[in-house]
Design a protein around this motif. Structure first.
Motif, PDB file in Angstrom:
ATOM      1  N   SER A 261       0.811  -1.223   0.000  1.00  0.00           N
ATOM      2  CA  SER A 261       0.000   0.000   0.000  1.00  0.00           C
ATOM      3  C   SER A 261       0.840   1.268   0.000  1.00  0.00           C
ATOM      4  CB  SER A 261      -0.935   0.001   1.221  1.00  0.00           C
ATOM      5  OG  SER A 261      -0.185   0.056   2.424  1.00  0.00           O
ATOM      6  N   SER A 262       2.157   1.138   0.035  1.00  0.00           N
ATOM      7  CA  SER A 262       3.036   2.312   0.021  1.00  0.00           C
ATOM      8  C   SER A 262       3.192   2.838  -1.403  1.00  0.00           C
ATOM      9  CB  SER A 262       4.411   1.943   0.591  1.00  0.00           C
ATOM     10  OG  SER A 262       4.986   0.911  -0.170  1.00  0.00           O
ATOM     11  N   PRO A 263       3.506   4.127  -1.561  1.00  0.00           N
ATOM     12  CA  PRO A 263       3.582   4.724  -2.905  1.00  0.00           C
ATOM     13  C   PRO A 263       4.809   4.333  -3.711  1.00  0.00           C
ATOM     14  CG  PRO A 263       4.056   6.367  -1.219  1.00  0.00           C
ATOM     15  CD  PRO A 263       3.593   5.146  -0.495  1.00  0.00           C
ATOM     16  N   SER A 264       5.856   3.833  -3.073  1.00  0.00           N
ATOM     17  CA  SER A 264       7.077   3.505  -3.810  1.00  0.00           C
ATOM     18  C   SER A 264       7.829   2.396  -3.099  1.00  0.00           C
ATOM     19  CB  SER A 264       7.978   4.737  -3.931  1.00  0.00           C
ATOM     20  OG  SER A 264       8.486   5.109  -2.657  1.00  0.00           O
ATOM     21  N   VAL A 265       8.805   1.830  -3.800  1.00  0.00           N
ATOM     22  CA  VAL A 265       9.648   0.796  -3.191  1.00  0.00           C
ATOM     23  C   VAL A 265      10.389   1.367  -1.992  1.00  0.00           C
ATOM     24  CG1 VAL A 265      11.656  -0.689  -3.552  1.00  0.00           C
ATOM     25  CG2 VAL A 265       9.920  -0.492  -5.330  1.00  0.00           C
ATOM     26  N   LEU A 266      10.888   2.595  -2.117  1.00  0.00           N
ATOM     27  CA  LEU A 266      11.630   3.216  -1.026  1.00  0.00           C
ATOM     28  C   LEU A 266      10.753   3.383   0.212  1.00  0.00           C
ATOM     29  CD1 LEU A 266      14.234   4.490  -0.035  1.00  0.00           C
ATOM     30  CD2 LEU A 266      13.467   6.676  -0.997  1.00  0.00           C
ATOM     31  N   ASP A 267       9.509   3.815   0.018  1.00  0.00           N
ATOM     32  CA  ASP A 267       8.603   3.958   1.153  1.00  0.00           C
ATOM     33  C   ASP A 267       8.309   2.605   1.791  1.00  0.00           C
ATOM     34  OD1 ASP A 267       7.673   6.813   1.470  1.00  0.00           O
ATOM     35  OD2 ASP A 267       7.329   6.553  -0.665  1.00  0.00           O
ATOM     36  N   ALA A 268       8.162   1.577   0.963  1.00  0.00           N
ATOM     37  CA  ALA A 268       7.920   0.238   1.489  1.00  0.00           C
ATOM     38  C   ALA A 268       9.104  -0.230   2.327  1.00  0.00           C
ATOM     39  CB  ALA A 268       7.668  -0.732   0.336  1.00  0.00           C
ATOM     40  N   GLN A 269      10.310   0.034   1.840  1.00  0.00           N
ATOM     41  CA  GLN A 269      11.511  -0.362   2.578  1.00  0.00           C
ATOM     42  C   GLN A 269      11.620   0.411   3.895  1.00  0.00           C
ATOM     43  OE1 GLN A 269      14.185   0.508  -0.665  1.00  0.00           O
ATOM     44  NE2 GLN A 269      14.440  -1.669  -1.186  1.00  0.00           N
ATOM     45  N   ARG A 270      11.280   1.684   3.864  1.00  0.00           N
ATOM     46  CA  ARG A 270      11.323   2.490   5.089  1.00  0.00           C
ATOM     47  C   ARG A 270      10.316   1.970   6.116  1.00  0.00           C
ATOM     48  NH1 ARG A 270      11.536   8.451   2.179  1.00  0.00           N
ATOM     49  NH2 ARG A 270      13.812   8.513   1.836  1.00  0.00           N
ATOM     50  N   SER A 271       9.156   1.527   5.633  1.00  0.00           N
ATOM     51  CA  SER A 271       8.143   1.017   6.558  1.00  0.00           C
ATOM     52  C   SER A 271       8.645  -0.211   7.311  1.00  0.00           C
ATOM     53  CB  SER A 271       6.852   0.676   5.801  1.00  0.00           C
ATOM     54  OG  SER A 271       7.003  -0.481   5.006  1.00  0.00           O
ATOM     55  N   LEU A 272       9.384  -1.073   6.630  1.00  0.00           N
ATOM     56  CA  LEU A 272       9.925  -2.252   7.288  1.00  0.00           C
ATOM     57  C   LEU A 272      11.064  -1.884   8.231  1.00  0.00           C
ATOM     58  CD1 LEU A 272       9.928  -4.970   4.475  1.00  0.00           C
ATOM     59  CD2 LEU A 272       8.340  -4.690   6.383  1.00  0.00           C
ATOM     60  N   LEU A 273      11.813  -0.843   7.887  1.00  0.00           N
ATOM     61  CA  LEU A 273      12.854  -0.378   8.812  1.00  0.00           C
ATOM     62  C   LEU A 273      12.232   0.090  10.122  1.00  0.00           C
ATOM     63  CD1 LEU A 273      15.321   1.643   6.535  1.00  0.00           C
ATOM     64  CD2 LEU A 273      15.801  -0.465   7.801  1.00  0.00           C
ATOM     65  N   ILE A 274      11.145   0.844  10.017  1.00  0.00           N
ATOM     66  CA  ILE A 274      10.465   1.341  11.219  1.00  0.00           C
ATOM     67  C   ILE A 274       9.892   0.179  12.025  1.00  0.00           C
ATOM     68  CG2 ILE A 274       8.505   2.698  12.065  1.00  0.00           C
ATOM     69  CD1 ILE A 274       8.909   4.543   9.637  1.00  0.00           C
ATOM     70  N   GLY A 275       9.126  -0.668  11.335  1.00  0.00           N
ATOM     71  CA  GLY A 275       8.488  -1.777  12.028  1.00  0.00           C
ATOM     72  C   GLY A 275       9.475  -2.777  12.592  1.00  0.00           C
ATOM     73  N   GLY A 276      10.548  -3.036  11.855  1.00  0.00           N
ATOM     74  CA  GLY A 276      11.508  -4.036  12.280  1.00  0.00           C
ATOM     75  C   GLY A 276      12.431  -3.581  13.389  1.00  0.00           C
ATOM     76  N   TYR A 277      12.949  -2.383  13.273  1.00  0.00           N
ATOM     77  CA  TYR A 277      13.963  -1.942  14.216  1.00  0.00           C
ATOM     78  C   TYR A 277      13.374  -1.380  15.512  1.00  0.00           C
ATOM     79  CZ  TYR A 277      17.573  -2.909  10.835  1.00  0.00           C
ATOM     80  OH  TYR A 277      18.418  -3.563   9.976  1.00  0.00           O
ATOM     81  N   LEU A 278      12.096  -1.081  15.533  1.00  0.00           N
ATOM     82  CA  LEU A 278      11.453  -0.671  16.777  1.00  0.00           C
ATOM     83  C   LEU A 278      10.809  -1.842  17.507  1.00  0.00           C
ATOM     84  CD1 LEU A 278       9.731   2.730  15.875  1.00  0.00           C
ATOM     85  CD2 LEU A 278      11.837   2.351  17.150  1.00  0.00           C
ATOM     86  N   LEU A 279      10.775  -2.995  16.849  1.00  0.00           N
ATOM     87  CA  LEU A 279      10.132  -4.155  17.456  1.00  0.00           C
ATOM     88  C   LEU A 279      10.893  -4.645  18.682  1.00  0.00           C
ATOM     89  CD1 LEU A 279       7.845  -6.174  17.312  1.00  0.00           C
ATOM     90  CD2 LEU A 279       9.202  -7.546  15.736  1.00  0.00           C
TER      91      LEU A 279
END
Length: 353
Positions: A261-279
């Protein structure tokens, strides 16, 4: 020790109503399948990242992780230390493939590669697994919430189910993600308030927590043993957990559709960085609450309930000011509803042909 008051009930009902309204209002923005299933591919990465975290901080996590910390300290943290490594693999390998394929679900990609039979089988397995998991995700917190609120288990389940189904069907993936964002902030607020009230109730404050935790071995989170009978060793967390989380974040439709649902590959990658590294710090937070609860029970000579899942909710309703307890318990309701709305949304997308 007031327990769950009328004011708490009013706050709880008000919060649940607000979450439902936030979710349902996105219905007016649904003009085509892409809007409904993927939010028009314009949801910001930070919101997706928080939504990914929300699936990890379900109601079971909020009530269960402190129980784990109470019983075993920080030992279960090793289960999550592999997540950053798993996210690197997903970011570099899988996310670009999924995002550029222009798919609505991961099962569409399987159909392109292996044919409709493979898509049907994998989607069916997902539906069965998600259906079974959703039952646990609803029933387990309902048991605890029924104890602390005085409501019946059946009523608790019905309220969560009806509201989550309503706003999810009306609002689509956008409703799921944005209600997850609200839920995360409420859960974090509840966790931080729990720590504050617990520590201030101890005669020695933080000193008591660290003395008790050290003496009890609760801070021994890293076990370097190669003994296969050791459940929470560093190696089990790194290797076994790595494949577990790559499979979950990289192939589970409940996670992949958020990324799509993100607008770009970069945004998708950033979303996983946020979700993964704050977990990791998020799980550390909830486990540490369990350590503080163990210190609290030891200092006050209290006997813990047989069901350790009741530890934190019971403390909240008995120690928090009236109204504030209702807000935190509302967050638990919202977490359970989030797990359900994810299951509904991603079940619909997995069936899309």
């Amino acid at each position: 020790m007031e327990g769950f008051t009328l004011f708490d009930t009013i706050v709880l009902i008000g919060y649940i109503s607000l979450i439902s309204w936030i979710g349902s209002r996105f219905g007016k923005d649904q003009h085509n399948p892409e809007d409904y299933f993927l939010g028009g591919r314009k949801i910001p990465g930070w919101a997706i990242g928080l939504s990914v975290m929300a699936t990890q901080a379900s109601a079971i996590t909020f009530i269960g992780a402190p129980g784990w910390g109470f019983e075993g300290g920080l030992e279960r943290l090793v289960t999550f230390i592999n997540v950053p490594l798993a996210m690197i693999v997903l970011i570099l390998v899988l996310v670009p493939i999924f995002h550029r394929a222009g798919i609505y679900s991961i099962y569409e990609l399987l159909e392109r590669r292996f044919g409709p039979a493979t898509r049907t089988l994998t989607a069916l397995l997902f539906l069965i697994a998600r259906g079974l998991a959703t039952g646990v995700v609803l029933y387990a917190p309902a048991l605890v919430l029924a104890v602390v609120t005085g409501w019946s288990v059946n009523l608790t389940i019905i309220i969560m189910a009806v509201l989550a189904i309503s706003y999810t069907v009306m609002g689509g993936i956008s409703a799921v993600i944005w209600t997850d964002v609200v839920q995360m902030f409420v859960l974090w607020l509840g966790a931080l308030l729990s720590i504050f009230f617990l520590v201030t109730s101890l005669p020695g404050g933080w000193g008591d927590v660290f003395d008790f935790g050290a003496a009890s071995g609760m801070f021994n989170a890293i076990d370097l043993s190669f003994d296969p009978s050791v459940t929470y060793s560093l190696w089990a967390g790194l290797f076994g957990g790595f494949f577990l989380h790559v499979a979950y974040f990289g192939t589970d439709q409940s996670q992949i559709q958020r990324v799509l649902s993100s607008p770009s590959v970069l945004d998708a990658q950033r979303s996983l960085l946020i979700g993964g590294y704050l977990l990791i710090p998020q799980m550390l937070l909830f486990l540490f609450i369990g350590v503080i609860l163990a210190t609290y029970y030891q200092q006050h000579g209290l006997t813990p309930p047989e069901d350790l899942n009741e530890l934190l909710p019971r403390y909240v309703v008995n120690a928090f000011p009236s109204g504030m307890a209702g807000l935190v318990i509302a967050g638990v309701f919202a977490a359970a509803m989030s797990s359900l709305d994810s299951a509904i949304k991603f079940t619909l997308s997995s069936d899309r042909s």
